[in-house]
Design a protein around this motif. Structure first.
Motif, PDB file in Angstrom:
ATOM      1  N   LEU A  67      13.784  16.518 -10.161  1.00 44.71           N
ATOM      2  CA  LEU A  67      14.537  15.293  -9.872  1.00 44.71           C
ATOM      3  C   LEU A  67      14.381  14.240 -10.951  1.00 44.71           C
ATOM      4  O   LEU A  67      15.147  13.289 -11.010  1.00 44.71           O
ATOM      5  N   CYS A  68      13.432  14.412 -11.866  1.00 46.66           N
ATOM      6  CA  CYS A  68      13.268  13.437 -12.949  1.00 46.66           C
ATOM      7  C   CYS A  68      14.265  13.684 -14.080  1.00 46.66           C
ATOM      8  O   CYS A  68      14.324  12.909 -15.022  1.00 46.66           O
ATOM      9  N   ASP A  69      15.033  14.764 -13.981  1.00 42.26           N
ATOM     10  CA  ASP A  69      16.077  15.106 -14.950  1.00 42.26           C
ATOM     11  C   ASP A  69      15.513  15.585 -16.290  1.00 42.26           C
ATOM     12  O   ASP A  69      16.136  15.436 -17.323  1.00 42.26           O
ATOM     13  N   SER A  70      14.317  16.185 -16.255  1.00 37.75           N
ATOM     14  CA  SER A  70      13.681  16.674 -17.475  1.00 37.75           C
ATOM     15  C   SER A  70      14.302  17.972 -17.983  1.00 37.75           C
ATOM     16  O   SER A  70      14.085  18.354 -19.125  1.00 37.75           O
ATOM     17  N   GLY A  71      15.031  18.663 -17.095  1.00 44.32           N
ATOM     18  CA  GLY A  71      15.567  19.967 -17.441  1.00 44.32           C
ATOM     19  C   GLY A  71      14.627  21.105 -17.051  1.00 44.32           C
ATOM     20  O   GLY A  71      14.990  22.265 -17.146  1.00 44.32           O
ATOM     21  N   HIS A 121      12.108   9.600  -6.088  1.00 46.50           N
ATOM     22  CA  HIS A 121      10.660   9.384  -6.089  1.00 46.50           C
ATOM     23  C   HIS A 121       9.951  10.449  -5.261  1.00 46.50           C
ATOM     24  O   HIS A 121      10.580  11.192  -4.518  1.00 46.50           O
ATOM     25  N   LEU A 122       8.637  10.486  -5.443  1.00 47.20           N
ATOM     26  CA  LEU A 122       7.786  11.408  -4.689  1.00 47.20           C
ATOM     27  C   LEU A 122       6.866  10.607  -3.787  1.00 47.20           C
ATOM     28  O   LEU A 122       6.327   9.580  -4.189  1.00 47.20           O
ATOM     29  N   GLU A 123       6.713  11.090  -2.569  1.00 49.96           N
ATOM     30  CA  GLU A 123       5.737  10.538  -1.638  1.00 49.96           C
ATOM     31  C   GLU A 123       4.848  11.693  -1.203  1.00 49.96           C
ATOM     32  O   GLU A 123       5.322  12.622  -0.547  1.00 49.96           O
ATOM     33  N   GLN A 124       3.607  11.664  -1.621  1.00 44.80           N
ATOM     34  CA  GLN A 124       2.648  12.735  -1.353  1.00 44.80           C
ATOM     35  C   GLN A 124       3.216  14.093  -1.791  1.00 44.80           C
ATOM     36  O   GLN A 124       3.107  15.093  -1.080  1.00 44.80           O
ATOM     37  N   GLY A 125       3.858  14.107  -2.953  1.00 43.30           N
ATOM     38  CA  GLY A 125       4.400  15.332  -3.523  1.00 43.30           C
ATOM     39  C   GLY A 125       5.742  15.767  -2.975  1.00 43.30           C
ATOM     40  O   GLY A 125       6.311  16.749  -3.428  1.00 43.30           O
ATOM     41  N   ALA A 155       0.840  -1.206   0.000  1.00 40.28           N
ATOM     42  CA  ALA A 155       0.000   0.000   0.000  1.00 40.28           C
ATOM     43  C   ALA A 155       0.873   1.254   0.000  1.00 40.28           C
ATOM     44  O   ALA A 155       0.605   2.217  -0.729  1.00 40.28           O
ATOM     45  N   TRP A 156       1.938   1.251   0.815  1.00 42.60           N
ATOM     46  CA  TRP A 156       2.848   2.393   0.864  1.00 42.60           C
ATOM     47  C   TRP A 156       3.521   2.583  -0.499  1.00 42.60           C
ATOM     48  O   TRP A 156       3.580   3.698  -1.027  1.00 42.60           O
ATOM     49  N   LEU A 157       4.013   1.490  -1.104  1.00 41.64           N
ATOM     50  CA  LEU A 157       4.701   1.582  -2.388  1.00 41.64           C
ATOM     51  C   LEU A 157       3.769   2.041  -3.512  1.00 41.64           C
ATOM     52  O   LEU A 157       4.196   2.719  -4.436  1.00 41.64           O
ATOM     53  N   ARG A 158       2.498   1.677  -3.432  1.00 44.90           N
ATOM     54  CA  ARG A 158       1.535   2.124  -4.452  1.00 44.90           C
ATOM     55  C   ARG A 158       1.388   3.655  -4.451  1.00 44.90           C
ATOM     56  O   ARG A 158       1.046   4.245  -5.469  1.00 44.90           O
ATOM     57  N   GLY A 159       1.644   4.282  -3.317  1.00 44.29           N
ATOM     58  CA  GLY A 159       1.523   5.731  -3.209  1.00 44.29           C
ATOM     59  C   GLY A 159       2.742   6.497  -3.698  1.00 44.29           C
ATOM     60  O   GLY A 159       2.693   7.719  -3.811  1.00 44.29           O
ATOM     61  N   LEU A 160       3.821   5.803  -4.013  1.00 40.89           N
ATOM     62  CA  LEU A 160       5.042   6.477  -4.475  1.00 40.89           C
ATOM     63  C   LEU A 160       5.012   6.672  -5.982  1.00 40.89           C
ATOM     64  O   LEU A 160       4.509   5.821  -6.718  1.00 40.89           O
ATOM     65  N   ILE A 161       5.561   7.780  -6.421  1.00 43.74           N
ATOM     66  CA  ILE A 161       5.733   8.043  -7.851  1.00 43.74           C
ATOM     67  C   ILE A 161       7.239   8.036  -8.114  1.00 43.74           C
ATOM     68  O   ILE A 161       7.977   8.870  -7.575  1.00 43.74           O
TER      69      ILE A 161
END
Length: 122
Positions: free
Chosen positions: A109-113, A65-69, A39-45
């Motif tokens: 942090l996704c390195d999109s620039g 990763h993001l946890e609740q933004g 359940a915790w891992l499902r909330g991570l992006i």
């Protein structure tokens, strides 16, 4: 997977897909993950994987990763072993997970620039 690094990359992709069955199949201790952890891992992006080093049976990586933004970095030194069939399996890891202090105008942090506020920080 022919190398520990390839297995690490496939496991990261499984975390992104929430494929807990694959994660269990690629571990030396293939017991299913408990419901609370799932359940915790499902909330991570998951945003990005950075391989720091890959030597022999060890892979050091950072998974952003993001946890609740809120941005986090999971920094791990993983150990892999080969089974009798020559398949690489995740054995154990030394994990350090920390909250990142990104401001709205810092690079994402996704390195999109892009700036964090215009990308993952929405």
């Amino acid at each position: 997977m022919t190398t520990p690094e390839e297995l690490m990359r496939s496991r990261y992709a499984a975390f992104e897909r929430k494929d807990f069955a694959y994660l269990a199949l690629t571990e030396t201790n293939p017991e299913p993950m408990d419901e609370a952890t799932q359940a915790w891992l499902r909330g991570l992006i998951w945003c990005r994987l950075e391989i720091v080093s890959a030597q022999g049976h060890q892979v050091e990586f950072k998974a952003y990763h993001l946890e609740q933004g809120v941005p986090y970095c999971l920094h791990e030194r993983s150990e892999f072993v080969q089974n009798a069939q020559g398949q690489w399996l995740y054995d154990k890891g030394e994990v350090n997970r920390y909250k990142m202090n990104l401001g709205r105008n810092d690079s994402c942090l996704c390195d999109s620039g892009k700036k964090f506020k215009k990308c993952c920080g929405l």
